[in-house]
Design an enzyme around this catalytic site. Structure first.
Site, PDB file in Angstrom:
ATOM      1  N   PHE B 134      -4.507 -22.281  -0.981  1.00  0.00           N
ATOM      2  CA  PHE B 134      -3.871 -21.084  -0.443  1.00  0.00           C
ATOM      3  C   PHE B 134      -2.441 -21.027  -0.972  1.00  0.00           C
ATOM      4  CE2 PHE B 134      -5.003 -18.422   3.516  1.00  0.00           C
ATOM      5  CZ  PHE B 134      -6.251 -18.117   3.025  1.00  0.00           C
ATOM      6  N   GLN B 247       5.911  -9.729   7.489  1.00  0.00           N
ATOM      7  CA  GLN B 247       5.173 -10.131   6.285  1.00  0.00           C
ATOM      8  C   GLN B 247       4.328  -8.982   5.739  1.00  0.00           C
ATOM      9  OE1 GLN B 247       1.862 -13.344   6.209  1.00  0.00           O
ATOM     10  NE2 GLN B 247       3.561 -14.137   4.989  1.00  0.00           N
ATOM     11  N   HIS B 249       1.327  -8.439   3.220  1.00  0.00           N
ATOM     12  CA  HIS B 249       0.288  -9.193   2.511  1.00  0.00           C
ATOM     13  C   HIS B 249       0.054  -8.509   1.176  1.00  0.00           C
ATOM     14  CE1 HIS B 249      -3.475 -11.174   1.555  1.00  0.00           C
ATOM     15  NE2 HIS B 249      -3.344 -11.958   2.596  1.00  0.00           N
ATOM     16  N   LEU B 259      -7.790  -5.936   4.882  1.00  0.00           N
ATOM     17  CA  LEU B 259      -7.349  -7.097   4.114  1.00  0.00           C
ATOM     18  C   LEU B 259      -8.402  -7.648   3.161  1.00  0.00           C
ATOM     19  CD1 LEU B 259      -4.765  -8.937   4.184  1.00  0.00           C
ATOM     20  CD2 LEU B 259      -6.249 -10.586   5.297  1.00  0.00           C
ATOM     21  N   GLU B 262      -6.336 -13.988   1.196  1.00  0.00           N
ATOM     22  CA  GLU B 262      -5.709 -14.800   0.163  1.00  0.00           C
ATOM     23  C   GLU B 262      -6.736 -15.747  -0.470  1.00  0.00           C
ATOM     24  OE1 GLU B 262      -1.574 -15.727   0.936  1.00  0.00           O
ATOM     25  OE2 GLU B 262      -2.070 -17.849   0.748  1.00  0.00           O
ATOM     26  N   ARG B 293       3.449 -15.365  -0.064  1.00  0.00           N
ATOM     27  CA  ARG B 293       3.155 -13.930   0.015  1.00  0.00           C
ATOM     28  C   ARG B 293       4.360 -13.040  -0.250  1.00  0.00           C
ATOM     29  NH1 ARG B 293      -0.851 -14.281   5.276  1.00  0.00           N
ATOM     30  NH2 ARG B 293      -2.532 -15.262   4.089  1.00  0.00           N
ATOM     31  N   HIS B 363       1.426  -7.071   7.491  1.00  0.00           N
ATOM     32  CA  HIS B 363       0.369  -8.002   7.863  1.00  0.00           C
ATOM     33  C   HIS B 363       0.692  -8.864   9.076  1.00  0.00           C
ATOM     34  CE1 HIS B 363      -3.103 -10.528   7.315  1.00  0.00           C
ATOM     35  NE2 HIS B 363      -2.373 -11.609   7.173  1.00  0.00           N
ATOM     36  N   ARG B 398       5.772 -16.597   6.435  1.00  0.00           N
ATOM     37  CA  ARG B 398       4.680 -17.473   6.854  1.00  0.00           C
ATOM     38  C   ARG B 398       3.772 -17.807   5.683  1.00  0.00           C
ATOM     39  NH1 ARG B 398      -0.786 -16.663   8.425  1.00  0.00           N
ATOM     40  NH2 ARG B 398      -0.700 -14.393   8.402  1.00  0.00           N
TER      41      ARG B 398
HETATM   42  C1  LIG Z   1      -6.889  -9.133   8.716  1.00  0.00           C
HETATM   43  C2  LIG Z   1      -6.169 -10.389   9.076  1.00  0.00           C
HETATM   44  C3  LIG Z   1      -6.547 -11.603   8.514  1.00  0.00           C
HETATM   45  C4  LIG Z   1      -5.885 -12.764   8.848  1.00  0.00           C
HETATM   46  N1  LIG Z   1      -6.272 -13.947   8.265  1.00  0.00           N
HETATM   47  C5  LIG Z   1      -5.633 -15.091   8.587  1.00  0.00           C
HETATM   48  C6  LIG Z   1      -6.029 -16.334   8.007  1.00  0.00           C
HETATM   49  O1  LIG Z   1      -6.958 -16.402   7.209  1.00  0.00           O
HETATM   50  N2  LIG Z   1      -5.364 -17.450   8.363  1.00  0.00           N
HETATM   51  C7  LIG Z   1      -4.340 -17.433   9.265  1.00  0.00           C
HETATM   52  O2  LIG Z   1      -3.798 -18.465   9.580  1.00  0.00           O
HETATM   53  N3  LIG Z   1      -3.950 -16.260   9.836  1.00  0.00           N
HETATM   54  C8  LIG Z   1      -4.568 -15.098   9.512  1.00  0.00           C
HETATM   55  N4  LIG Z   1      -4.155 -13.913  10.085  1.00  0.00           N
HETATM   56  C9  LIG Z   1      -3.188 -13.938  11.159  1.00  0.00           C
HETATM   57  C10 LIG Z   1      -3.871 -14.372  12.446  1.00  0.00           C
HETATM   58  O3  LIG Z   1      -5.198 -13.926  12.453  1.00  0.00           O
HETATM   59  C11 LIG Z   1      -3.203 -13.823  13.681  1.00  0.00           C
HETATM   60  O4  LIG Z   1      -1.845 -14.026  13.615  1.00  0.00           O
HETATM   61  C12 LIG Z   1      -3.728 -14.533  14.930  1.00  0.00           C
HETATM   62  O5  LIG Z   1      -5.123 -14.451  14.980  1.00  0.00           O
HETATM   63  C13 LIG Z   1      -3.133 -13.950  16.179  1.00  0.00           C
HETATM   64  O6  LIG Z   1      -3.784 -14.495  17.289  1.00  0.00           O
HETATM   65  P1  LIG Z   1      -3.271 -14.200  18.754  1.00  0.00           P
HETATM   66  O7  LIG Z   1      -4.140 -14.982  19.672  1.00  0.00           O
HETATM   67  O8  LIG Z   1      -1.820 -14.420  18.818  1.00  0.00           O
HETATM   68  O9  LIG Z   1      -3.497 -12.628  18.947  1.00  0.00           O
HETATM   69  P2  LIG Z   1      -4.788 -11.674  18.902  1.00  0.00           P
HETATM   70  O10 LIG Z   1      -5.972 -12.344  18.365  1.00  0.00           O
HETATM   71  O11 LIG Z   1      -4.343 -10.414  18.283  1.00  0.00           O
HETATM   72  O12 LIG Z   1      -5.092 -11.425  20.420  1.00  0.00           O
HETATM   73  C14 LIG Z   1      -4.289 -10.615  21.235  1.00  0.00           C
HETATM   74  C15 LIG Z   1      -4.941 -10.484  22.580  1.00  0.00           C
HETATM   75  O13 LIG Z   1      -4.044  -9.874  23.474  1.00  0.00           O
HETATM   76  C16 LIG Z   1      -4.664  -8.831  24.175  1.00  0.00           C
HETATM   77  N5  LIG Z   1      -3.617  -7.859  24.517  1.00  0.00           N
HETATM   78  C17 LIG Z   1      -2.688  -7.313  23.699  1.00  0.00           C
HETATM   79  N6  LIG Z   1      -1.857  -6.516  24.391  1.00  0.00           N
HETATM   80  C18 LIG Z   1      -2.256  -6.560  25.683  1.00  0.00           C
HETATM   81  C19 LIG Z   1      -1.788  -5.960  26.881  1.00  0.00           C
HETATM   82  N7  LIG Z   1      -0.730  -5.157  26.907  1.00  0.00           N
HETATM   83  N8  LIG Z   1      -2.464  -6.216  28.023  1.00  0.00           N
HETATM   84  C20 LIG Z   1      -3.539  -7.053  28.026  1.00  0.00           C
HETATM   85  N9  LIG Z   1      -3.998  -7.643  26.926  1.00  0.00           N
HETATM   86  C21 LIG Z   1      -3.368  -7.418  25.767  1.00  0.00           C
HETATM   87  C22 LIG Z   1      -5.738  -8.324  23.263  1.00  0.00           C
HETATM   88  O14 LIG Z   1      -6.780  -7.777  24.000  1.00  0.00           O
HETATM   89  C23 LIG Z   1      -6.187  -9.604  22.562  1.00  0.00           C
HETATM   90  O15 LIG Z   1      -7.187 -10.252  23.331  1.00  0.00           O
HETATM   91  C24 LIG Z   1      -4.813 -12.728   9.756  1.00  0.00           C
HETATM   92  C25 LIG Z   1      -4.430 -11.531  10.318  1.00  0.00           C
HETATM   93  C26 LIG Z   1      -5.072 -10.351   9.965  1.00  0.00           C
HETATM   94  C27 LIG Z   1      -4.566  -9.067  10.512  1.00  0.00           C
END
Ligand SMILES: Cc1cc2nc3c(=O)[nH]c(=O)nc-3n(C[C@H](O)[C@H](O)[C@H](O)COP(=O)(O)OP(=O)(O)OC[C@H]3O[C@@H](n4cnc5c(N)ncnc54)[C@H](O)[C@@H]3O)c2cc1C
Ligand code: FES
Lengths: 247, 589
Positions: B134, B247, B249, B259, B262, B293, B363, B398
């Site tokens: 990566f 960031q 992407h 997306l 990577e 990135r 991203h 990141r």
């Molecule tokens: C397309 C894509 C691909 C990615 N690929 C990678 C990768 O390969 N490797 C890597 O390390 N990172 C990757 N990332 C980044 C990574 O996926 C995210 O940063 C990470 O999954 C975020 O997880 P989280 O638990 O913080 O939030 P999320 O998974 O976004 O979860 C947020 C949660 O909060 C809840 N929520 C939000 N607001 C409220 C509210 N007001 N009230 C109640 N509930 C709420 C939602 O329902 C959800 O359940 C990627 C990101 C994207 C967009």
């Protein structure tokens, strides 16, 4: 322009459902989900539907969609292109919610029963020994056995399309059996017998009438019907082993 | 006149739900990992989420998660120290080094734990977790499950939530934290299924609401990655840290901005301009397409600016090609089946036969709710983890694969810290009267306003203007004058927001109302991004100022903190970066 006919129903206010019609301008590459958002943003902000990833991976937006060119099918609104539904760039697209589940509002259904069935099959790894210091060893060939079933996004399209799930709310549904296969076939799992007994009954395997709607509609091209027949074979095999005193 | 009879005050203080030790907002990877940990520490735990956990945006992560397992023949010499150094260098030295050390030294163990819970990682020939190269990493360090790693991880964690019977409430949008005397006592929000306002009382609250990408128009993020989660903490008095670091992407597909992981480049994909030239050799001769990135995105933007890109007629934007044809169909079908489906579904392009038109897209938010290494915020009993938080382990940029790792490591730590705090509070009453009063105040100021709104502005119009402003003026390259335009624009939007009209009535899955709240959050968080960017007169990581092209360690080796001020301008202060082993050096790849 195309016309969206969208199922509308608020159980607290309406006695029966109706279809709202909305004129939606579209261009090549536009999805049904984008059409629904167009309605919210420009015509009627009270329309309710679920969506999140808009990339066919979160499973929020399964609904019944039909157009001029395609017969109605349960599919994901976010990866269904409008152009594929219409004959000459015109016509009507009709959208209804997933069947067999109570309606909260419009296209939003209460998935509690769907998830309750899924949770009842113990959908988590049950490994035997205390885990190794590093990872469990699993060869690429062994992993192949779970390759399809791990891709299920639990969108509910199979469940909505299954007539048995409609008449038998207790039926575990194609998704639960596919998930059982996922763990059954995982070389790290050791609860094969228990898994078979959780679905080898009238609520599970024996409820399926082999109608194959689930296989036709799965938006991820998985094969829940195949999973059901595989699990049936495994169950029979286990019964025979039992009868022969080997089980 | 009361047009929205469902927004009644008596709902606010009824408190239908049980009281909990720990309430986790969000069911993504960070939230689930936090909940599992808090429960294992003996706390009573509730996960409340606007989406069912399995619908969280974590499930869209494709490429993989970093850990120095050294399973790949090319990564024999990898170690937590090397992972740590790569992360710090990738961050352009803005990451807190103690936090990064914690992350990289727990990485291997937390990935093994996930594997023991059943996560179906792809495998090496000898049956170990497979790893791919990566960006910005010295070794193939990114553990993957084809190109669906996030999906597999999210399902695995939710399976543990089922196994341990942790309570979950879905379709619940949290809109407000109950904070009194700098202590958090719970939250309030809209139960969208029942159509009413609801209060949930807790000894401690963990915010795990993910990113805020939808402030931008061109983003890889889900439609639900709005800024509301960050905003509720911000409104409650916790500063947002380092928000200017956004960031971009390098490889989002044109038109839909979905997306291309990577991993496409990790597996050997090339980026080429309209002359079919691999231009990365000009910008990062050693790592080429696998430079970090920020560098690859800037290089693409430069090629496009200088006329060596293609033009996408639908919106006039520029793009270049991601070419994977030479990988061959066997490798693509085994390692990248998901991105192939995306291109087939949305562009009608088969990556086995054709290159993909791509452009950089918003991203990830490196910044977020200011926390320490345990997810603790300045408000007692309030924690944050995952993308909404800023510890900071990513600093100014990141590295791919570190975010999924962060959700696990710091999700677990915040779950532990919140459970400990709740235990220490057991003797105290749950909700003092003064907090109930503040609830009523909030009700008056917020929901009555919406219920009685009679202006002419529409949320979609304001949202589009906000997104266009951010895309245009707060993108990959920035300049003082542009940022000032953006700031003025956002402040006008803030004013126009007062005249917003929400025609749909009721609280049941009412998009008019949820969009309304999310827009307000978006505007406030955008303001913090712009103010931070304007004040940071240097270029570091993803923050690239044309008028200040160099990094300035004497002036800006520090974290930006933005405090919400309901009465006027944002207050900004700074705090030092924690440096342990690695002194800042020039960043070359
Ligand atoms: C397309 C894509 C691909 C990615 N690929 C990678 C990768 O390969 N490797 C890597 O390390 N990172 C990757 N990332 C980044 C990574 O996926 C995210 O940063 C990470 O999954 C975020 O997880 P989280 O638990 O913080 O939030 P999320 O998974 O976004 O979860 C947020 C949660 O909060 C809840 N929520 C939000 N607001 C409220 C509210 N007001 N009230 C109640 N509930 C709420 C939602 O329902 C959800 O359940 C990627 C990101 C994207 C967009
Ligand atoms: S919106 Fe996620 S599957 Fe359609």
């Amino acid at each position: 322009m195309t016309e969206f006919r969208v199922f509308r129903f608020d159980p607290e206010k309406d006695k029966v459902h109706c279809f709202g019609t909305y004129e939606v301008p579209w261009e090549k590459g536009m999805t049904v989900l984008e059409g629904l958002w167009y309605i919210i943003d420009n015509i009627d902000g009270s329309l309710a539907f679920r969506s999140s990833c808009r990339a066919a991976v979160c499973g929020s937006c399964a609904m019944h969609i039909s157009g001029e060119r395609w017969n109605g099918k349960y599919r994901l609104a976010c990866n269904t292109l409008i152009e594929k539904l219409l004959a000459n760039g015109e016509g009507t697209i009709t959208i209804s919610p997933l069947s067999h589940l109570p309606i909260y509002k419009d296209l939003v259904v209460d998935m509690t029963n769907f998830f309750r069935h899924y949770e009842s099959i113990k959908p988590y790894l049950i490994p035997s020994q205390t885990p190794p210091q590093k990872e469990f060893i699993q060869s690429p060939k062994e992993r192949k056995k779970i390759e399809q079933s791990i891709d299920c996004i639990l969108c509910g399209a199979c469940y909505g399309s299954c007539p048995v799930a409609g008449t038998n709310p207790d039926y575990l549904g194609p998704h639960s059996i596919l998930k059982t296969l996922r763990f059954y076939n995982d070389t790290r799992d050791t609860a094969k017998k228990e898994r078979l007994s959780l679905i080898g009954n009238n609520k599970g395997l024996f409820r399926c009438h082999s109608i194959f709607n689930c296989q036709i509609c799965c938006p991820k091209d998985l094969d829940p019907a195949g999973a059901i027949s595989q699990m049936k074979m495994k169950l029979i095999f286990q019964k025979i082993k039992g009868l022969m005193g080997l089980g | 006149m009361e047009r929205n009879p469902d927004i009644r005050r008596d709902y606010v203080v009824k408190m239908l739900y049980k009281k909990y030790d720990v309430v986790v907002i969000g069911g993504g990877l960070a939230g689930l990992r936090a909940a599992i940990e808090a429960q294992s520490q003996g706390a009573s735990v509730l996960i409340v989420s606007k989406l069912h956990p399995l619908r969280s945006h974590s499930g869209a992560a494709q490429g993989g998660v970093n850990a120095p397992l050294a399973n790949n023949p090319d990564s024999k010499d990898d170690s937590p120290e090397k992972h740590c150094f790569d992360t710090i260098k990738g961050s352009d030295y803005l990451a807190d080094q103690d936090a990064v050390e914690i992350m990289t030294s727990s990485a291997s163990e937390i990935i093994y734990e996930l594997e023991h819970w059943g996560c179906p990682f792809s495998r090496t020939d000898d049956g170990r977790i497979a790893q791919r190269p990566f960006g910005g990493a010295g070794f193939p360090r990114t553990c993957y499950g084809a190109d669906k790693t996030g999906l597999y991880m999210l399902h695995t964690l939710y399976e543990q939530v089922i196994k341990h019977s942790i309570d979950v409430i879905t379709d619940f949008m949290v809109t407000f934290l109950i904070v009194e005397d700098n202590t958090c006592y719970g939250l309030m929000g809209i139960d969208m299924a029942q159509g009413r306002l609801e209060t949930i009382v807790a000894r401690s609250v963990i915010v795990a609401t993910g990113g805020a990408g939808r402030i931008y128009g061109k983003t890889s993020n889900a439609l639900t990655s709005t800024a509301l989660g960050m905003a509720i903490a911000y409104w409650a008095g916790v500063p947002l840290k380092d928000m200017e670091f956004i960031q971009f992407h390098p490889t989002g597909i044109i038109s839909k901005h979905i997306l291309m992981t990577e991993g496409c480049r990790g597996e050997g994909g090339h980026i080429v301009n309209k002359d079919s030239k691999r231009f990365m050799e000009k910008y990062a001769s050693k790592l080429m397409e696998l430079a970090p990135r920020d560098i690859v995105s800037r290089s693409i933007a430069t090629e496009i600016e200088q006329g060596r890109g293609f033009v996408y007629p639908a919106d006039g934007s520029g793009y270049v090609h991601l070419d994977m044809r030479h990988l061959g169909s066997a490798k693509i079908m085994e390692r990248l089946p998901g991105v192939r489906d995306i291109c087939l579904d949305f562009l009608g392009i088969d990556i086995i036969k054709e290159p993909v038109p791509i452009q950089p897209v918003q991203h990830y938010t490196m910044g977020g709710i200011d926390t320490d290494i345990n997810g603790t915020t300045v408000v007692n009993g309030l924690y944050a983890s995952g993308e909404c938080a800023c510890i900071s382990v990513h600093g100014a940029n990141r590295l791919g694969g570190n975010s999924l790792l962060e959700t696990l490591v710091f999700g677990r730590r915040s779950g532990d810290a919140a459970a400990q705090y709740a235990r220490a509070q057991r003797q105290k009453s749950y909700l003092p009267q003064s907090a109930i009063n503040s609830l009523s105040k909030f009700y008056e100021s917020h929901f009555r306003k919406i219920a009685q709104s009679s202006g002419k502005e529409k949320h979609i119009v304001l949202k589009k203007e906000l997104q266009e402003t951010m895309d245009r003026y707060v993108g990959i390259f920035r300049a003082g004058a542009d940022l000032q335009i953006a700031l003025d624009k956002v402040r006008t939007l803030k004013n126009r927001f007062k005249y917003l009209f929400a025609p749909a009535t009721g609280l049941k899955f009412n998009c008019d109302i949820t969009c309304h709240l999310e827009l307000e959050a978006g505007i406030d968080v955008a303001e913090a991004i712009i103010v931070g960017a304007l004040k940071r007169e240097e270029s570091r990581g993803s923050h690239s100022r044309r008028d200040f092209p160099n990094r300035n360690d004497t002036g800006f080796l520090k974290h930006t903190l933005c405090y919400y001020n309901p009465k006027g301008e944002i207050k900004v202060s700074y705090k030092p970066v924690t440096i342990t082993k690695y002194q800042p050096e020039e960043r070359k790849y």
